[in-house]
Design a protein around this motif. Sequence first.
Motif, PDB file in Angstrom:
ATOM      1  N   ARG A  37      65.253  90.504  17.939  1.00  0.00           N
ATOM      2  CA  ARG A  37      64.842  89.490  18.928  1.00  0.00           C
ATOM      3  C   ARG A  37      64.678  88.118  18.268  1.00  0.00           C
ATOM      4  NH1 ARG A  37      61.123  93.689  20.111  1.00  0.00           N
ATOM      5  NH2 ARG A  37      59.487  92.460  19.089  1.00  0.00           N
ATOM      6  N   LYS A  38      65.087  88.017  17.004  1.00  0.00           N
ATOM      7  CA  LYS A  38      65.004  86.777  16.222  1.00  0.00           C
ATOM      8  C   LYS A  38      63.552  86.352  15.985  1.00  0.00           C
ATOM      9  CE  LYS A  38      69.524  85.150  17.820  1.00  0.00           C
ATOM     10  NZ  LYS A  38      70.179  85.781  16.656  1.00  0.00           N
ATOM     11  N   GLU A  39      62.676  87.323  15.881  1.00  0.00           N
ATOM     12  CA  GLU A  39      61.294  87.064  15.489  1.00  0.00           C
ATOM     13  C   GLU A  39      61.160  87.290  13.983  1.00  0.00           C
ATOM     14  OE1 GLU A  39      58.784  88.281  19.470  1.00  0.00           O
ATOM     15  OE2 GLU A  39      59.287  89.873  18.056  1.00  0.00           O
ATOM     16  N   LYS A  40      60.485  86.395  13.320  1.00  0.00           N
ATOM     17  CA  LYS A  40      60.348  86.486  11.870  1.00  0.00           C
ATOM     18  C   LYS A  40      59.299  87.530  11.503  1.00  0.00           C
ATOM     19  CE  LYS A  40      60.498  82.706   9.462  1.00  0.00           C
ATOM     20  NZ  LYS A  40      60.160  81.361   8.932  1.00  0.00           N
ATOM     21  N   VAL A  41      59.648  88.365  10.519  1.00  0.00           N
ATOM     22  CA  VAL A  41      58.764  89.465  10.103  1.00  0.00           C
ATOM     23  C   VAL A  41      58.510  89.358   8.603  1.00  0.00           C
ATOM     24  CG1 VAL A  41      58.447  91.963   9.981  1.00  0.00           C
ATOM     25  CG2 VAL A  41      59.669  90.951  11.932  1.00  0.00           C
ATOM     26  N   LEU A  42      57.244  89.404   8.239  1.00  0.00           N
ATOM     27  CA  LEU A  42      56.829  89.459   6.842  1.00  0.00           C
ATOM     28  C   LEU A  42      56.291  90.860   6.573  1.00  0.00           C
ATOM     29  CD1 LEU A  42      56.318  88.118   4.110  1.00  0.00           C
ATOM     30  CD2 LEU A  42      54.156  87.229   5.013  1.00  0.00           C
ATOM     31  N   TYR A  43      56.971  91.575   5.691  1.00  0.00           N
ATOM     32  CA  TYR A  43      56.675  92.987   5.447  1.00  0.00           C
ATOM     33  C   TYR A  43      55.948  93.121   4.106  1.00  0.00           C
ATOM     34  CZ  TYR A  43      57.623  98.041   5.910  1.00  0.00           C
ATOM     35  OH  TYR A  43      57.505  99.394   6.059  1.00  0.00           O
ATOM     36  N   MET A  92      48.212  86.959   0.275  1.00  0.00           N
ATOM     37  CA  MET A  92      48.742  87.278   1.604  1.00  0.00           C
ATOM     38  C   MET A  92      48.639  86.069   2.526  1.00  0.00           C
ATOM     39  SD  MET A  92      47.307  91.196   2.027  1.00  0.00           S
ATOM     40  CE  MET A  92      48.304  91.697   3.433  1.00  0.00           C
ATOM     41  N   HIS A  93      47.501  85.373   2.463  1.00  0.00           N
ATOM     42  CA  HIS A  93      47.347  84.143   3.252  1.00  0.00           C
ATOM     43  C   HIS A  93      48.406  83.119   2.848  1.00  0.00           C
ATOM     44  CE1 HIS A  93      42.893  84.598   4.659  1.00  0.00           C
ATOM     45  NE2 HIS A  93      43.646  85.635   4.966  1.00  0.00           N
ATOM     46  N   LYS A  94      48.656  83.019   1.555  1.00  0.00           N
ATOM     47  CA  LYS A  94      49.622  82.051   1.044  1.00  0.00           C
ATOM     48  C   LYS A  94      51.028  82.387   1.545  1.00  0.00           C
ATOM     49  CE  LYS A  94      51.451  80.215  -3.318  1.00  0.00           C
ATOM     50  NZ  LYS A  94      51.360  80.300  -4.816  1.00  0.00           N
ATOM     51  N   GLU A  95      51.413  83.662   1.473  1.00  0.00           N
ATOM     52  CA  GLU A  95      52.739  84.084   1.932  1.00  0.00           C
ATOM     53  C   GLU A  95      52.897  83.882   3.437  1.00  0.00           C
ATOM     54  OE1 GLU A  95      55.416  85.047   0.268  1.00  0.00           O
ATOM     55  OE2 GLU A  95      54.359  84.692  -1.621  1.00  0.00           O
ATOM     56  N   ILE A  96      51.836  84.173   4.181  1.00  0.00           N
ATOM     57  CA  ILE A  96      51.886  83.992   5.636  1.00  0.00           C
ATOM     58  C   ILE A  96      52.057  82.521   5.992  1.00  0.00           C
ATOM     59  CG2 ILE A  96      50.524  84.174   7.757  1.00  0.00           C
ATOM     60  CD1 ILE A  96      49.316  86.768   6.556  1.00  0.00           C
ATOM     61  N   ASN A  97      51.309  81.661   5.340  1.00  0.00           N
ATOM     62  CA  ASN A  97      51.407  80.218   5.609  1.00  0.00           C
ATOM     63  C   ASN A  97      52.777  79.670   5.204  1.00  0.00           C
ATOM     64  OD1 ASN A  97      48.799  79.915   6.699  1.00  0.00           O
ATOM     65  ND2 ASN A  97      47.889  79.706   4.658  1.00  0.00           N
ATOM     66  N   LYS A  98      53.356  80.231   4.139  1.00  0.00           N
ATOM     67  CA  LYS A  98      54.641  79.746   3.649  1.00  0.00           C
ATOM     68  C   LYS A  98      55.786  80.208   4.552  1.00  0.00           C
ATOM     69  CE  LYS A  98      55.334  80.353  -0.711  1.00  0.00           C
ATOM     70  NZ  LYS A  98      55.664  81.028  -2.002  1.00  0.00           N
ATOM     71  N   PHE A  99      55.780  81.480   4.968  1.00  0.00           N
ATOM     72  CA  PHE A  99      56.892  82.045   5.746  1.00  0.00           C
ATOM     73  C   PHE A  99      56.725  81.818   7.247  1.00  0.00           C
ATOM     74  CE2 PHE A  99      59.297  85.789   7.459  1.00  0.00           C
ATOM     75  CZ  PHE A  99      60.555  85.419   6.980  1.00  0.00           C
ATOM     76  N   ASN A 100      55.487  81.642   7.677  1.00  0.00           N
ATOM     77  CA  ASN A 100      55.170  81.410   9.090  1.00  0.00           C
ATOM     78  C   ASN A 100      55.789  82.479   9.998  1.00  0.00           C
ATOM     79  OD1 ASN A 100      53.993  80.073  11.269  1.00  0.00           O
ATOM     80  ND2 ASN A 100      55.783  78.762  11.593  1.00  0.00           N
ATOM     81  N   PRO A 101      55.413  83.745   9.810  1.00  0.00           N
ATOM     82  CA  PRO A 101      56.048  84.825  10.570  1.00  0.00           C
ATOM     83  C   PRO A 101      55.468  84.966  11.974  1.00  0.00           C
ATOM     84  CG  PRO A 101      54.369  85.727   9.139  1.00  0.00           C
ATOM     85  CD  PRO A 101      54.400  84.246   8.865  1.00  0.00           C
ATOM     86  N   ASP A 102      56.203  85.652  12.815  1.00  0.00           N
ATOM     87  CA  ASP A 102      55.683  86.056  14.122  1.00  0.00           C
ATOM     88  C   ASP A 102      54.933  87.375  14.017  1.00  0.00           C
ATOM     89  OD1 ASP A 102      57.015  84.004  15.941  1.00  0.00           O
ATOM     90  OD2 ASP A 102      58.759  84.845  14.902  1.00  0.00           O
ATOM     91  N   ILE A 103      55.371  88.185  13.064  1.00  0.00           N
ATOM     92  CA  ILE A 103      54.808  89.534  12.884  1.00  0.00           C
ATOM     93  C   ILE A 103      54.659  89.806  11.397  1.00  0.00           C
ATOM     94  CG2 ILE A 103      55.238  92.013  13.201  1.00  0.00           C
ATOM     95  CD1 ILE A 103      56.959  91.231  15.643  1.00  0.00           C
ATOM     96  N   ILE A 104      53.568  90.496  11.034  1.00  0.00           N
ATOM     97  CA  ILE A 104      53.463  91.011   9.669  1.00  0.00           C
ATOM     98  C   ILE A 104      53.294  92.525   9.741  1.00  0.00           C
ATOM     99  CG2 ILE A 104      52.326  88.882   8.929  1.00  0.00           C
ATOM    100  CD1 ILE A 104      49.869  90.839   8.287  1.00  0.00           C
ATOM    101  N   ILE A 105      53.832  93.191   8.727  1.00  0.00           N
ATOM    102  CA  ILE A 105      53.677  94.633   8.570  1.00  0.00           C
ATOM    103  C   ILE A 105      52.889  94.868   7.283  1.00  0.00           C
ATOM    104  CG2 ILE A 105      54.865  96.850   8.417  1.00  0.00           C
ATOM    105  CD1 ILE A 105      55.649  95.435  10.941  1.00  0.00           C
ATOM    106  N   VAL A 106      51.884  95.718   7.338  1.00  0.00           N
ATOM    107  CA  VAL A 106      51.152  96.121   6.129  1.00  0.00           C
ATOM    108  C   VAL A 106      51.254  97.635   6.049  1.00  0.00           C
ATOM    109  CG1 VAL A 106      48.983  96.117   4.874  1.00  0.00           C
ATOM    110  CG2 VAL A 106      49.570  94.171   6.346  1.00  0.00           C
ATOM    111  N   ASP A 107      51.957  98.118   5.022  1.00  0.00           N
ATOM    112  CA  ASP A 107      52.265  99.549   4.925  1.00  0.00           C
ATOM    113  C   ASP A 107      51.985 100.062   3.511  1.00  0.00           C
ATOM    114  OD1 ASP A 107      53.307 102.088   5.481  1.00  0.00           O
ATOM    115  OD2 ASP A 107      55.354 101.480   4.966  1.00  0.00           O
ATOM    116  N   PRO A 108      50.930 100.914   3.347  1.00  0.00           N
ATOM    117  CA  PRO A 108      49.855 101.227   4.295  1.00  0.00           C
ATOM    118  C   PRO A 108      48.612 100.402   3.976  1.00  0.00           C
ATOM    119  CG  PRO A 108      49.867 102.877   2.572  1.00  0.00           C
ATOM    120  CD  PRO A 108      50.923 101.858   2.208  1.00  0.00           C
ATOM    121  N   LEU A 109      47.802 100.170   4.967  1.00  0.00           N
ATOM    122  CA  LEU A 109      46.618  99.318   4.809  1.00  0.00           C
ATOM    123  C   LEU A 109      45.600  99.930   3.864  1.00  0.00           C
ATOM    124  CD1 LEU A 109      45.130  96.738   5.760  1.00  0.00           C
ATOM    125  CD2 LEU A 109      44.170  98.115   7.609  1.00  0.00           C
ATOM    126  N   ASN A 110      45.434 101.241   3.898  1.00  0.00           N
ATOM    127  CA  ASN A 110      44.390 101.867   3.091  1.00  0.00           C
ATOM    128  C   ASN A 110      44.755 101.998   1.616  1.00  0.00           C
ATOM    129  OD1 ASN A 110      46.244 103.824   4.221  1.00  0.00           O
ATOM    130  ND2 ASN A 110      45.010 105.396   3.224  1.00  0.00           N
TER     131      ASN A 110
END
Length: 308
Positions: A37-43, A92-110
Amino acid sequence: MLGHKGFYKGSSILLSGTAGTGKSSLSAQFTYSACNRKEKVLYFSLEESPNQILRNMQSIGIDLEPYLKNRVLKFYAVRPTMTGLEMHLANMHKEINKFNPDIIIVDPLNSFVTGSNQNEAKAMSMRLIDFLKIKNITGFFTYLTRTTEDTEHNFISSLIDTWILLRDIEISGERNRGLYILKSRGMNHSNQIREFLITDKGLKLLDVYSGIDGVLTGSSRIAQEIKNQEEQINLQNEVEYRKRSLEQKRRAMKARIEAIEAEFASLEEEDQKMIKLETEKISRIRNDQKNMMDRRKGQGNNKFKNSK
């Protein structure tokens, strides 16, 4: 399962389950659909390298490499033990601000939970989710549980908008995969446990099949489907037989009606002839009576004239 709708933008989604239930596969499917859908994803991959993820997902028909080349998808792979939690959160904050994604995936959170740092890991996770909500970024988190009843991840349940549970379903000596939605804020959702398959052409969500012992999966499901098909065939054959029988009865009844109508027509013709003959006879009798009366009247008049 969500009323044919997707997740709200900026919502938080938790996908939990034991090992081998398909968390990474569903994460990859979610990533693929978003990138399509052309949404940016940060994995954020905390256990596997990007190359491993790309290779493993290609084996189930999910090719993420084109989106990686088009810079719609970005991987950030790191081991949780490489640094402290505060540094992980800052990176993680730095990468999110730099890439400006619509969605992030965290695998696995725990994976951030190691040893006795559970409280710190919980606090970090909550701060990350709060940060995503402020920036209206959709967060998709997987959580590895030890058992189906493991509720260790309840510490973030109050911040989660949609909670999907994956589980093993063991019936007739088989282990199959199922999923259900524990909650989903702001939208109607199914309360059914649905079986899903991981195939070489992606993930496939199957319709619900229920039996006496619960949800049917695997060979039990196939056996039930075959039984249902046989029942449908038998019922269809019965319907066709009754249709043919009814048509035969209709034709027989029509033939009887035609025979009765023909017999009636013949009788009617005879009766009409008799009615005509009797009517003519009555007419002749009336004429004869009239002629006789007229002759008598004429004879009477002649006698009266002669007497004068």
